[in-house]
Write a protein that holds these residues in place. Structure first.
Motif, PDB file in Angstrom:
ATOM      1  N   SER A  86      15.692 -14.363  13.382  1.00  0.00           N
ATOM      2  CA  SER A  86      17.060 -14.603  13.825  1.00  0.00           C
ATOM      3  C   SER A  86      17.071 -14.831  15.328  1.00  0.00           C
ATOM      4  O   SER A  86      16.009 -14.903  15.968  1.00  0.00           O
ATOM      5  CB  SER A  86      17.946 -13.405  13.477  1.00  0.00           C
ATOM      6  N   PHE A 109      31.116 -12.182   4.521  1.00  0.00           N
ATOM      7  CA  PHE A 109      30.228 -13.154   5.159  1.00  0.00           C
ATOM      8  C   PHE A 109      30.566 -14.574   4.698  1.00  0.00           C
ATOM      9  O   PHE A 109      30.605 -15.508   5.493  1.00  0.00           O
ATOM     10  CB  PHE A 109      28.768 -12.834   4.829  1.00  0.00           C
ATOM     11  N   GLU A 114      29.333 -17.971   6.305  1.00  0.00           N
ATOM     12  CA  GLU A 114      27.953 -17.830   5.852  1.00  0.00           C
ATOM     13  C   GLU A 114      27.788 -18.578   4.527  1.00  0.00           C
ATOM     14  O   GLU A 114      28.620 -18.473   3.617  1.00  0.00           O
ATOM     15  CB  GLU A 114      27.609 -16.357   5.651  1.00  0.00           C
ATOM     16  N   PHE A 117      22.957 -16.157   0.625  1.00  0.00           N
ATOM     17  CA  PHE A 117      21.993 -15.070   0.695  1.00  0.00           C
ATOM     18  C   PHE A 117      20.969 -15.326  -0.404  1.00  0.00           C
ATOM     19  O   PHE A 117      21.284 -15.943  -1.422  1.00  0.00           O
ATOM     20  CB  PHE A 117      22.653 -13.706   0.455  1.00  0.00           C
ATOM     21  N   ALA A 133      21.612  -9.060   8.077  1.00  0.00           N
ATOM     22  CA  ALA A 133      22.688  -9.987   8.425  1.00  0.00           C
ATOM     23  C   ALA A 133      23.741  -9.316   9.301  1.00  0.00           C
ATOM     24  O   ALA A 133      24.294  -9.939  10.229  1.00  0.00           O
ATOM     25  CB  ALA A 133      23.325 -10.534   7.144  1.00  0.00           C
TER      26      ALA A 133
END
Length: 473
Positions: A86, A109, A114, A117, A133
């Motif tokens: 990240s 998220f 986002e 996942f 996250a």
């Protein structure tokens, strides 16, 4: 539940982490993993340990590991530790705890943009990936960890290992689980269980406070975020799942269990509730020290009518399937007929959660010729499913035998009188004991009182989590 171990040193730490993680095998039977880092990068392996012990499963991986920093875990939930890339860099992450609001956080998220996942076969998101996250929402690890702990409903204790080999350890905000630092001449380690590093030649260096975040390097450690003012460490660390050699908040597990059994016998003797029996016995293994303390205090004879066959059978509470749990529990208890037939027996178990296995045990004892079977629980009646860790967590509180009996006796109205039911000196308490005795076949039943258990632990009662018994946070 799970546990972790990490080390950073001037020397290679592969064997330290390997054995340190192995010494946490009593805390889980599903997944395990290790990650090491050196000048060339990270090396990672994650394996299932449901059918093979950690040490056997990872021995073949050892030649491929090398590094002066490493972390590993025993996980009773999702595969971990994970390797994350990240804006904070590439780092390894392992977590212990429960995220009760995981689906809500995932949805949040998605609402914030986002896109995805990684999904496990169940469709759920790996809880450690979710924590990563959350951490990555902030500009540094400390603020990210604080943010994650704030957002998570449940508990979150974790280890991070950075690309340069630093280990960042964070104890959950209320200190429900321990995090300890050990040291030797070459470096430092971080562990859930203190005995794990004692066996590896480390000595006690520091115990993190609730919510404290610490950076650990080979040459020392420093606090990055101070401990909070409030602590609620889990009482079951001492009563049940802590290893006998370990110390939490300065209190040894085995010593507490002896003291706990003695306190229970002392209080029962004061009310004339100690039955006349031939032997006092523990339900092995964790009930044994409680039984020793009970026997010593009341002047009874300690014996082992059941021996736990440990070489091949895993801990019975770990399998998710109740039928498998019951079968494992039955198979691993080997009885000694000469200590059962014609005898009056008092057993001490660490806890009575669902009661499903005890019914079969009592039936078996009577089939073997036992004259009387009395049962004692080393903790109070469990009235609430744990929402912070995984010990007494269940799909419904009706799975808990104490709550189920209360409901049978009074229906929903009984929830208003749970404190009375948990107190064996009240009419409701006596009624609950009588009903459980009838259902499970005991000649008598007794529970350790909440004050008695807290006395045996010996730290400030306000610092101990008793949610399972009181429902109070």
């Amino acid at each position: 539940m799970g546990g972790f171990f990490g080390a950073v040193s001037q020397r290679d730490v592969v064997l330290d982490v390997f054995f340190g993680v192995d010494y946490h095998s009593h805390l889980g039977t599903r997944r395990a993993g290790m990650i090491f880092v050196d000048d060339e990068g990270f090396q990672k392996e994650i394996h299932s340990i449901e059918n093979t012990p950690f040490r056997t499963r990872f021995e073949d991986d050892l030649p491929g590991f090398h590094g002066t920093s490493g972390i590993g875990c025993i996980s009773d939930t999702d595969p971990q530790p994970l390797l994350v890339r990240s804006h904070l860099g590439t780092f390894a992450l392992t977590t212990v705890g429960i995220i009760n609001n995981a689906e809500l956080l995932v949805d949040e998220f998605f609402r914030d943009g986002e896109k995805q996942f990684m999904a496990m076969s169940s469709g759920k998101v790996n809880s450690t990936e979710l924590v990563a996250a959350l951490i990555n929402q902030k500009d540094d690890f400390v603020e990210g960890i604080k943010y994650a702990q704030q957002k998570v409903e449940g508990s979150l204790t974790l280890l991070i290992m950075t690309r340069d080999g630093d280990i960042i350890a964070a104890r959950d905000a209320m200190g429900r689980l321990p995090v300890l630092i050990g040291r030797d001449s070459d470096g430092h380690c971080v562990s859930f269980e203190s005995f794990a590093y004692h066996k590896l030649g480390y000595t006690d260096a520091y115990e993190l406070g609730p919510g404290e975040i610490v950076r650990v390097r080979a040459d020392g450690y420093e606090t990055l975020a101070p401990a909070g003012d409030r602590m609620k460490i889990c009482a079951f660390l001492w009563v049940y799942y802590g290893y006998p050699n370990s110390n939490y908040e300065g209190v040894n597990v085995e010593v507490m269990r002896y003291r706990n059994g003695a306190v229970m016998a002392r209080d029962e003797a004061a009310t004339g509730a100690v039955p006349d029996v031939d032997f006092v016995a523990g339900v092995p293994d964790s009930g044994v020290p409680h039984a020793i303390g009970y026997a010593q205090e009341c002047g009874g004879t300690f014996a082992r009518p059941f021996i736990k066959y440990t070489p091949t059978w895993a801990r019975s509470f770990m399998p998710t399937n109740q039928d498998v749990r019951n079968r494992v529990a039955k198979m691993k208890q080997i009885h000694i007929p000469e200590l059962i037939s014609g005898k009056k027996l008092l057993f001490v178990d660490d806890s009575i959660v669902r009661g499903t296995q005890l019914r079969e045990t009592v039936d078996f004892l009577y089939k073997c010729g036992a004259e009387e079977v009395h049962m004692r629980s080393a903790c109070p009646p469990i009235m609430f499913s744990c929402k912070y860790l995984s010990f007494s967590s269940s799909k419904s509180e009706m799975d808990l035998i104490a709550r189920r009996v209360v409901h049978e006796l009074e229906g929903e109205a009984g929830t208003e009188h749970l404190a009375e039911y948990a107190d064996s000196s009240t009419e409701r308490g006596k009624c609950m004991l009588k009903t459980i005795c009838e259902q499970l076949g005991f000649d008598s039943l007794g529970y350790q009182s909440l004050p008695g258990m807290l006395e045996a632990i010996g730290i400030d009662p306000a610092q101990v989590c008793t949610y399972c018994w009181t429902g109070e946070e």
